[in-house]
Design a protein around this motif. Structure first.
Motif, mmCIF file in Angstrom:
data_model
loop_
_atom_site.group_PDB
_atom_site.id
_atom_site.type_symbol
_atom_site.label_atom_id
_atom_site.label_comp_id
_atom_site.label_asym_id
_atom_site.label_seq_id
_atom_site.Cartn_x
_atom_site.Cartn_y
_atom_site.Cartn_z
ATOM 1 N N LEU B 92 0.821 -1.212 0.000
ATOM 2 C CA LEU B 92 0.000 0.000 0.000
ATOM 3 C C LEU B 92 0.855 1.263 0.000
ATOM 4 N N GLN B 99 -4.780 2.783 -4.693
ATOM 5 C CA GLN B 99 -4.351 2.437 -3.339
ATOM 6 C C GLN B 99 -5.129 3.188 -2.256
ATOM 7 N N GLY B 100 -5.680 4.351 -2.619
ATOM 8 C CA GLY B 100 -6.457 5.097 -1.629
ATOM 9 C C GLY B 100 -7.664 4.295 -1.174
ATOM 10 N N ILE B 101 -8.403 3.775 -2.161
ATOM 11 C CA ILE B 101 -9.573 2.961 -1.834
ATOM 12 C C ILE B 101 -9.139 1.692 -1.126
ATOM 13 N N MET B 102 -8.025 1.123 -1.586
ATOM 14 C CA MET B 102 -7.534 -0.109 -0.967
ATOM 15 C C MET B 102 -7.253 0.087 0.516
ATOM 16 N N ARG B 103 -6.691 1.244 0.834
ATOM 17 C CA ARG B 103 -6.373 1.494 2.245
ATOM 18 C C ARG B 103 -7.619 1.429 3.106
ATOM 19 N N ALA B 104 -8.716 1.914 2.575
ATOM 20 C CA ALA B 104 -9.959 1.863 3.335
ATOM 21 C C ALA B 104 -10.540 0.449 3.316
ATOM 22 N N LEU B 105 -10.525 -0.198 2.145
ATOM 23 C CA LEU B 105 -11.126 -1.531 2.019
ATOM 24 C C LEU B 105 -10.414 -2.569 2.877
ATOM 25 N N ILE B 106 -9.094 -2.442 2.912
ATOM 26 C CA ILE B 106 -8.302 -3.447 3.603
ATOM 27 C C ILE B 106 -8.589 -3.425 5.106
ATOM 28 N N LEU B 107 -9.111 -2.307 5.578
ATOM 29 C CA LEU B 107 -9.426 -2.211 7.006
ATOM 30 C C LEU B 107 -10.742 -2.888 7.363
ATOM 31 N N LEU B 108 -11.521 -3.259 6.336
ATOM 32 C CA LEU B 108 -12.862 -3.799 6.593
ATOM 33 C C LEU B 108 -12.922 -4.953 7.611
ATOM 34 N N PRO B 109 -12.066 -5.972 7.480
ATOM 35 C CA PRO B 109 -12.205 -7.081 8.435
ATOM 36 C C PRO B 109 -12.096 -6.603 9.880
ATOM 37 N N ILE B 111 -12.926 -3.679 11.007
ATOM 38 C CA ILE B 111 -14.059 -2.856 11.388
ATOM 39 C C ILE B 111 -15.252 -3.703 11.797
ATOM 40 N N LEU B 173 -2.089 -0.998 9.418
ATOM 41 C CA LEU B 173 -2.276 0.411 9.761
ATOM 42 C C LEU B 173 -1.056 0.963 10.485
#
Lengths: 405, 295, 276
Positions: B92, B99-109, B111, B173
């Motif tokens: 990332l 990569q911007g969207i990825m940074r948010a998506l990758i945090l999903l689990p 959250i 993160l």
């Protein structure tokens, strides 16, 4: 200005209530959260009705999901903040009574219209600890009814009534198992949960065995009990794999999609099946040839906590909730009030008579303050057996733990 | 060293000290005391029993299993979570498209509420209905499917995988934030000198992030050791005792069987064992510094 | 050189997409289950997408109480983030900058406190809340959450602050800035990546916390989302469709927060890069 007006209204309301010689009472009622949709609305309607019949009393209902209910109650009792009333699983009553958490209701019951003969005897006795009454039965059920997928039975040419005997059940399970087509005779569950225990118990009871003998010693390794355990172990080849982590709830989806020909459940499972397109029926337990099928009692009692300052109002609420004309509206298991149960079953359940008869016959689990430890040992025993340990060896191991309690 | 006033230090540290003293140490000292008493729900008048609860636990045979499981679980999750977390952080950090969207998506689990994540994984592992076995059967990797959570041989690895999925975004993160502090000039200088990406990683990036990595490994060790929801919902410590760890044991003994004294004893032992584990890391960190100096 | 560079970028992008696919697959399935009609049985092998997707589960799961739960979650999480990050940064600053024996001891105790198993201490904490008259209030949750997130927050901030060179502060001191001004004017802006990461950690942990929320609250007015959504877990089974639908709804606000704040989030994470 507005707040002053509200204040004035509030004061006049309070003084009005006290003028009638009644302090306004708030009852805290905690209940195990039911999953059948719509029940909470019915329960709220009943609470509203109670409040209108008893001015000056308001009921604050808190529902807690079953997996956390026990922890939540323990925390509240230990923290000195128990509710006024709660439902208590039959198997918790002895421990709560011994802990001094709940009130002896013997006198209140004998002074009122509530009496043993209005309720299922097994349910009433489950609230008895050392000869005193610690709860009023709220709802009951029995484990387990053997539900059948009629279409699969018809296709295999098997008469569902043949599974009332142990031999018949095993034979049917064998014929109905076809793993290549993803079909299994019956779903066994052996996870660490009370549903594992109650099914095991009903097989033990139906063979004349017991969990605890009358002198309190362990009965799981008696010949009759071990025979029942061996029988359960012999059903393993006809069940889908994963028994050791399967719960009765996990089996629901498999039964609904036609992968299972038979399954063990309480009568509570009926609403789910009624909503499906499945063609189903049930048999009220099974026993070896020549013996009677005996189910395991389950259900909930209403108890009043010792710390409650509103015991009289709480008692009124219990009387109300177990009344013939109310009890059936506020439960999703079977009402514990026999008359209410009859009406309820005829209206909502298939085979009302068979259910009533099975309930009359059902046996309670040991009413001991250390029951939960007994149950834990029994769960471990079933996990051993379903892992392939000889039943006698597993039962001896469990009895060593239980007899040491 | 900066000169400062004592009052400032106390003003800065004070709230933390106060909160932890009242909310953590006071209850934990109570737990320590309770471990010497025969407290249980059904025995409201407990007696002093010395070390007998400790003896009971040590001689029960369960203790060894719980220690072994706790170690396997903690080390397994921490190792995989930080390895994957670091790898994803590096990815990332590459200024790749999206990569911007990825940074948010990758945090999903991470959250997803823990209880829901556990239920979701239990369902995915379901021997018949689960998507994992459907995939294995569909691709011919297995004929009948595997009862991941119902076999003593696979249950632990299955719960570890679920926990890593849930926890790695946290490591990502932290590492992502730390990567920003790596000196870009140093990396560029190494690039100009012709160092490969791997060389740059080992010679520049890793040494610069050493402190953060060590802190994060210790942190995730502590969090994982006490991580309760996942195992409790997936297996309740089963099959048999294959996934019972300290927190599930404490909960089961205390809230499941009402034996508060014994649960307290397990609690004390749990803190002791985790302290030993963390102390071990601190020692390993010291020797790790020497090894890296040699390399 | 550039050709190789581009190939590398393509490979890395593919790798990133692959990782994302694996990470997101469970979510895809969660959404699939949430859209499955209650009457459609689960098939074997599992279907990736229901035959007749429907929002019925969402309609059942979305009840009026949801708004209350949501507001409570917002208040509790927001307050916890603000308090924890403030306390945590202040404390971590002291631990990294001042060499006092008592501070080392306190830092050790902070780490140790994080090791206490919650199941073993929840009853005494509950008793204290009761004695303080705080049961069934949002404040009780805020206090509990600040306590349990603070040690980690301190540790995370410690990791970042330790990396900040002390020379800047020394320069500020030479310029005559007091320690407080140095902290707020120099340290806080420089530690933004750490503060962002820590805030995210605290927000996410509190947004999904279950055990304390369940134990300390009793009325619907005070419940937070994770407790409220457990209405679909019963004694003998889980209504998967509705549970998954409500999980999607619970996760959505926080996902939205991330998408909206994405730029600031990334900027926050990269802010420290400017320093030499």
């Amino acid at each position: 200005m507005k707040s002053a007006l509200m204040m004035a209204t509030a004061i006049s309301l309070i003084s009005a209530a006290t003028a009638y010689g009644q302090e306004p009472v708030i009852l805290k009622f905690w209940d195990n959260q039911q999953t059948e949709s719509g029940l909470s609305q019915f329960q709220q309607a009943a609470v509203d009705r109670f409040e209108s019949e008893n001015p000056g009393i308001t009921v604050e209902v808190t529902t807690i999901p079953y997996p956390e209910f026990q922890q939540r109650l323990l925390t509240a009792v230990q923290g000195g903040n128990a509710p006024d009333i709660s439902t208590l699983d039959q198997i918790w009553v002895a421990a709560f009574a011994k802990a001094g958490a709940i009130s002896d209701l013997t006198k209140m019951a004998s002074d009122s219209d509530i009496s043993r003969d209005a309720f299922f005897p097994g349910a009433w006795d489950s609230a008895d600890y050392n000869g005193k009454l610690y709860g009023i039965p709220f709802n009951v059920d029995a484990w387990s009814f053997t539900y059948v997928n009629k279409a699969l039975f018809a296709k295999a040419g098997i008469d569902p009534s043949s599974i009332m005997s142990w031999d018949g059940l095993k034979l049917a399970a064998e014929k109905l198992t076809d793993p290549a087509n993803g079909q299994f005779g019956l779903g066994l569950f052996g996870h660490k949960g009370e549903d594992t225990v109650v099914v095991t118990d009903s097989f033990i009871f139906s063979n004349g065995g017991s969990v605890l003998n009358s002198d309190g010693s362990c009965g799981l390794n008696s010949p009759a009990s071990v025979e029942a355990l061996n029988y359960l172990a012999s059903l393993v080849p006809y069940a889908p794999n994963g028994i050791l982590n399967a719960s009765s709830g996990d089996m629901r989806e498999l039964f609904l999609n036609g992968s299972l020909a038979m399954e063990f459940w309480p009568a509570l499972e009926q609403p789910t099946l009624q909503k499906s397109d499945l063609n189903w029926d049930f048999v009220a337990g099974q026993a070896p040839e020549g013996k009677t099928a005996i189910g395991t009692y389950g259900g909930w009692n209403l108890a009043i906590y010792k710390t409650s300052p509103n015991k009289e109002a709480a008692w009124k609420f219990i009387e109300f909730m177990t009344r013939e004309d109310v009890n059936g509206d506020v439960v999703d298991l079977v009402p514990a009030n026999i008359k209410a149960a009859k009406t309820f079953l005829e209206k909502n359940r298939l085979g009302a008579e068979r259910i009533m008869k099975y309930l009359d016959n059902a046996k309670a689990r040991p009413l001991s303050p250390v029951y939960l430890e007994v149950s834990d040992a029994e769960m471990a025993m079933m996990q051993d057996i379903y892992s392939g340990m000889p039943a006698q060896e597993a039962a001896d191991k469990a009895c060593k733990v239980i007899d040491a309690l | 060293m900066i000169k400062t006033d004592k009052w400032m230090i106390w003003a800065f540290v004070g709230p933390t000290v106060l909160l932890l003293a009242v909310m953590m140490y006071y209850p934990m000292i109570g737990t320590l005391i309770e471990s010497f008493y025969s407290t249980s729900f059904i025995n409201p008048k407990p007696e002093f029993v010395g070390f007998s609860l400790y003896n009971k636990i040590f001689s029960s045979g369960n203790f060894g299993i719980v220690v072994r499981n706790s170690l396997a679980w903690t080390i397994g999750v921490v190792f995989l979570q930080n390895l994957i977390g670091f790898g994803v952080a590096l990815l990332l950090n590459q200024r790749l498209p999206g990569q911007g969207i990825m940074r948010a998506l990758i945090l999903l689990p991470w959250i997803l509420p823990g209880v829901v994540a556990a239920i979701l994984w239990r369902f995915m592992y379901d021997p018949q209905l689960g998507i994992i076995n459907s995939f294995l059967i569909g691709t011919g990797l297995s004929n009948t499917g595997i009862a991941w959570l119902a076999q003593e041989s696979t249950a632990m690895i299955a719960v570890i995988i679920a926990a890593v999925w849930k926890g790695f975004p946290f490591s990502t993160l932290v590492f992502l934030a730390a990567l920003q502090n790596v000196d870009r000039e140093q990396i560029e200088a190494a690039t100009v000198d012709g160092a490969s990406a791997l060389r740059r990683l080992f010679d520049v990036v890793l040494p610069a992030m050493r402190k953060v990595i060590v802190v994060n490994v210790i942190l995730t060790t502590i969090l994982t050791f006490n991580y309760f929801d996942m195992i409790w919902i997936l297996t309740r410590g089963g099959p048999r005792d294959a996934t019972h760890i300290f927190p599930t044991k404490i909960y089961q003994v205390g809230f499941g069987q009402f034996r508060f004294g014994e649960a307290a004893t397990y609690g004390v032992l749990s803190v002791l064992m985790l302290s030993v584990l963390v102390a071990f890391y601190f020692i390993a960190q010291g020797s790790g510094r020497n090894k890296r100096a040699k390399a | 050189m550039t050709a190789r560079f581009n190939l590398q970028r393509v490979l890395l992008t593919v790798l990133l997409l692959f990782v994302a696919a694996i990470v997101l697959l469970p979510f895809f399935w969660m959404i699939s289950v949430s859209l499955k009609p209650a009457t459609e049985p689960f098939s074997i092998p599992a279907k990736l997408w229901p035959d007749a997707p429907t929002f019925a589960n969402y309609i059942t799961a979305f009840r009026p109480e949801f708004r209350t739960y949501f507001v409570n979650s917002m208040i509790v999480s927001g307050a916890t983030v603000a308090i924890t990050v403030t306390f945590g940064t202040l404390a971590a600053y002291c631990f990294t900058r001042f060499q006092l024996n008592v501070l080392s001891l306190i830092l050790g105790l902070v780490v140790l406190a994080q090791m206490f198993p919650h199941a073993a201490i929840i009853i005494p904490i509950y008793k204290m809340m009761k004695n303080a008259g705080l049961l069934n209030t949002r404040l009780s949750l805020i206090i509990a959450y600040v306590t349990v997130t603070l040690p980690v927050a301190i540790w995370m901030m410690h990791g970042f602050l330790a990396k900040l060179p002390i020379t800047l502060e020394e320069a500020a001191a030479v310029d005559g800035a007091g320690p407080l001004r140095t902290f707020f004017d120099i340290i806080v802006p420089l530690s933004r990546p750490g503060i962002v990461a820590t805030s995210v950690y605290v927000l996410i942990v509190t947004w999904q916390e279950f055990l304390f929320a369940l134990s300390f609250t009793s009325t619907k007015e005070m419940r937070t989302l994770p407790v409220g959504m457990n209405d679909f877990i019963g004694q003998y089974g889980i209504r998967y469709g509705e549970l998954m639908a409500s999980s999607v709804m619970v996760s959505l606000p926080i996902v939205l927060v991330f998408f909206i704040l994405q730029r600031q989030f990334v900027a926050g994470l990269t802010a420290g890069a400017v320093k030499g």
